[in-house]
Design a protein around this motif. Structure first.
Motif, PDB file in Angstrom:
ATOM      1  N   VAL A 132       0.832  -1.202   0.000  1.00 44.41           N
ATOM      2  CA  VAL A 132       0.000   0.000   0.000  1.00 44.41           C
ATOM      3  C   VAL A 132       0.866   1.252   0.000  1.00 44.41           C
ATOM      4  O   VAL A 132       0.653   2.184  -0.787  1.00 44.41           O
ATOM      5  CB  VAL A 132      -0.946   0.004   1.220  1.00 44.41           C
ATOM      6  CG1 VAL A 132      -1.615   1.366   1.378  1.00 44.41           C
ATOM      7  CG2 VAL A 132      -2.005  -1.089   1.091  1.00 44.41           C
ATOM      8  N   GLU A 133       1.854   1.280   0.884  1.00 50.73           N
ATOM      9  CA  GLU A 133       2.670   2.484   1.013  1.00 50.73           C
ATOM     10  C   GLU A 133       3.586   2.701  -0.186  1.00 50.73           C
ATOM     11  O   GLU A 133       3.934   3.842  -0.501  1.00 50.73           O
ATOM     12  CB  GLU A 133       3.484   2.435   2.304  1.00 50.73           C
ATOM     13  CG  GLU A 133       2.661   2.310   3.572  1.00 50.73           C
ATOM     14  CD  GLU A 133       1.776   3.521   3.856  1.00 50.73           C
ATOM     15  OE1 GLU A 133       1.401   4.245   2.903  1.00 50.73           O
ATOM     16  OE2 GLU A 133       1.451   3.739   5.022  1.00 50.73           O
ATOM     17  N   ALA A 206      -0.653 -12.997  -4.835  1.00 50.47           N
ATOM     18  CA  ALA A 206      -1.913 -12.659  -5.499  1.00 50.47           C
ATOM     19  C   ALA A 206      -2.663 -11.590  -4.722  1.00 50.47           C
ATOM     20  O   ALA A 206      -3.242 -10.664  -5.304  1.00 50.47           O
ATOM     21  CB  ALA A 206      -2.770 -13.919  -5.645  1.00 50.47           C
ATOM     22  N   TRP A 207      -2.644 -11.724  -3.391  1.00 52.70           N
ATOM     23  CA  TRP A 207      -3.298 -10.728  -2.547  1.00 52.70           C
ATOM     24  C   TRP A 207      -2.645  -9.354  -2.733  1.00 52.70           C
ATOM     25  O   TRP A 207      -3.338  -8.341  -2.885  1.00 52.70           O
ATOM     26  CB  TRP A 207      -3.239 -11.165  -1.093  1.00 52.70           C
ATOM     27  CG  TRP A 207      -3.565 -10.079  -0.098  1.00 52.70           C
ATOM     28  CD1 TRP A 207      -2.696  -9.423   0.706  1.00 52.70           C
ATOM     29  CD2 TRP A 207      -4.864  -9.541   0.185  1.00 52.70           C
ATOM     30  NE1 TRP A 207      -3.350  -8.495   1.474  1.00 52.70           N
ATOM     31  CE2 TRP A 207      -4.680  -8.537   1.182  1.00 52.70           C
ATOM     32  CE3 TRP A 207      -6.147  -9.793  -0.301  1.00 52.70           C
ATOM     33  CZ2 TRP A 207      -5.757  -7.811   1.706  1.00 52.70           C
ATOM     34  CZ3 TRP A 207      -7.217  -9.050   0.216  1.00 52.70           C
ATOM     35  CH2 TRP A 207      -7.011  -8.077   1.195  1.00 52.70           C
ATOM     36  N   ALA A 213      -3.587  -3.178  -7.338  1.00 52.73           N
ATOM     37  CA  ALA A 213      -4.535  -2.870  -8.412  1.00 52.73           C
ATOM     38  C   ALA A 213      -5.765  -2.170  -7.860  1.00 52.73           C
ATOM     39  O   ALA A 213      -6.298  -1.237  -8.477  1.00 52.73           O
ATOM     40  CB  ALA A 213      -4.934  -4.153  -9.135  1.00 52.73           C
ATOM     41  N   GLY A 214      -6.215  -2.593  -6.686  1.00 43.95           N
ATOM     42  CA  GLY A 214      -7.368  -1.957  -6.059  1.00 43.95           C
ATOM     43  C   GLY A 214      -7.081  -0.516  -5.680  1.00 43.95           C
ATOM     44  O   GLY A 214      -7.952   0.360  -5.812  1.00 43.95           O
ATOM     45  N   ALA A 218      -9.181   2.607  -7.102  1.00 45.74           N
ATOM     46  CA  ALA A 218      -9.838   3.529  -6.184  1.00 45.74           C
ATOM     47  C   ALA A 218      -9.456   4.971  -6.483  1.00 45.74           C
ATOM     48  O   ALA A 218     -10.296   5.877  -6.425  1.00 45.74           O
ATOM     49  CB  ALA A 218      -9.480   3.172  -4.744  1.00 45.74           C
ATOM     50  N   VAL A 219      -8.199   5.205  -6.810  1.00 44.58           N
ATOM     51  CA  VAL A 219      -7.748   6.558  -7.152  1.00 44.58           C
ATOM     52  C   VAL A 219      -8.461   7.041  -8.413  1.00 44.58           C
ATOM     53  O   VAL A 219      -8.953   8.187  -8.474  1.00 44.58           O
ATOM     54  CB  VAL A 219      -6.223   6.600  -7.331  1.00 44.58           C
ATOM     55  CG1 VAL A 219      -5.796   7.872  -8.057  1.00 44.58           C
ATOM     56  CG2 VAL A 219      -5.524   6.499  -5.992  1.00 44.58           C
ATOM     57  N   ARG A 220      -8.523   6.196  -9.408  1.00 44.04           N
ATOM     58  CA  ARG A 220      -9.161   6.591 -10.674  1.00 44.04           C
ATOM     59  C   ARG A 220     -10.623   6.941 -10.466  1.00 44.04           C
ATOM     60  O   ARG A 220     -11.135   7.918 -11.038  1.00 44.04           O
ATOM     61  CB  ARG A 220      -9.020   5.467 -11.697  1.00 44.04           C
ATOM     62  CG  ARG A 220      -7.580   5.215 -12.156  1.00 44.04           C
ATOM     63  CD  ARG A 220      -7.516   4.016 -13.082  1.00 44.04           C
ATOM     64  NE  ARG A 220      -6.153   3.695 -13.432  1.00 44.04           N
ATOM     65  CZ  ARG A 220      -5.478   4.242 -14.431  1.00 44.04           C
ATOM     66  NH1 ARG A 220      -6.066   5.156 -15.184  1.00 44.04           N
ATOM     67  NH2 ARG A 220      -4.226   3.902 -14.680  1.00 44.04           N
TER      68      ARG A 220
END
Length: 225
Positions: A132-133, A206-207, A213-214, A218-220
């Motif tokens: 994430v970071e 995979a996670w 990707a999530g 979310a940003v888009r």
């Protein structure tokens, strides 16, 4: 508050004292006034930041809700305080009406992003936070680069000679705070990265792919909604 500024449209301006500003300029008019001075593309990016920091707080809440590992809980408690401070910074410049209409979704997604790996243990959590970071570092860096370019060019079709100095004053401080947020996120990334071996198996890999990707998706979406 971020930066003391009294709009020149009101006919006056006054500097804040050093003690009031605590080494950082501050904004004291309403967030709607600040938002009206920002270029629209940057305001859209700041909306994504608000969504992201809202989700980040929930990531750590999800970890704390699931994990009973003392070291992991201490890690989450320390980091959630920083993310809450970031959220407060962003709320100073993004008025409620400009925030994502999908905030409940981003908060729920954040909680799951913390809670799901916490069920698998500390290693999965640290890997998730690092992923994430890593994304957030790039996200903030792009915004800082955009502001730097704008400040160098000192021109925009959206501005008039009357508003341009005020906008530049605001942008300078917004840039400082975004860069500080970025550096904090880098520290979180490195902290998490140092707590696991960096070798995900198939399931964890995979996670982590889904998490990255999530985040991008979310940003888009939050840039528009």
């Amino acid at each position: 508050m971020l930066f003391r500024f009294v709009s020149k449209m009101g006919g006056s301006s006054e500097p804040a004292s050093d003690s009031a500003m605590s080494q950082t300029a501050r904004i004291e008019p309403s967030t709607s006034v600040i938002a009206s001075l920002l270029p629209s593309c940057l305001l859209a990016d700041l909306r994504t930041d608000h969504s992201g920091e809202s989700g980040a707080v929930m990531i750590y809440r999800g970890i704390l809700a699931v994990s009973r590992d003392p070291a992991l809980r201490a890690f989450a408690s320390e980091h959630i305080a920083t993310e809450a401070r970031h959220l407060s910074y962003i709320e100073e410049v993004v008025p409620a009406r400009q925030r994502s209409v999908l905030l409940p979704l981003w908060r729920a997604a954040g909680w799951l992003t913390g809670a799901v790996p916490a069920l698998a243990g500390a290693r999965a959590v640290y890997a998730t936070i690092q992923a994430v970071e890593t994304f957030v570092d790039r996200h903030y860096a792009a915004q800082v680069e955009w502001i730097d370019h704008w400040l160098r060019s000192r021109q925009s079709d959206e501005l008039t000679p009357h508003t341009q100095p005020a906008v530049m004053d605001v942008l300078v401080v917004v840039r400082e705070r975004l860069e500080q947020c970025r550096l904090d996120e880098v520290a979180h990334r490195d902290d998490a990265g140092g707590r696991w071996d960096g070798q995900p198996g198939f399931l964890l890999g995979a996670w982590l792919f889904c998490v990255s990707a999530g985040s991008d998706t979310a940003v888009r979406i939050s840039r528009k909604l």
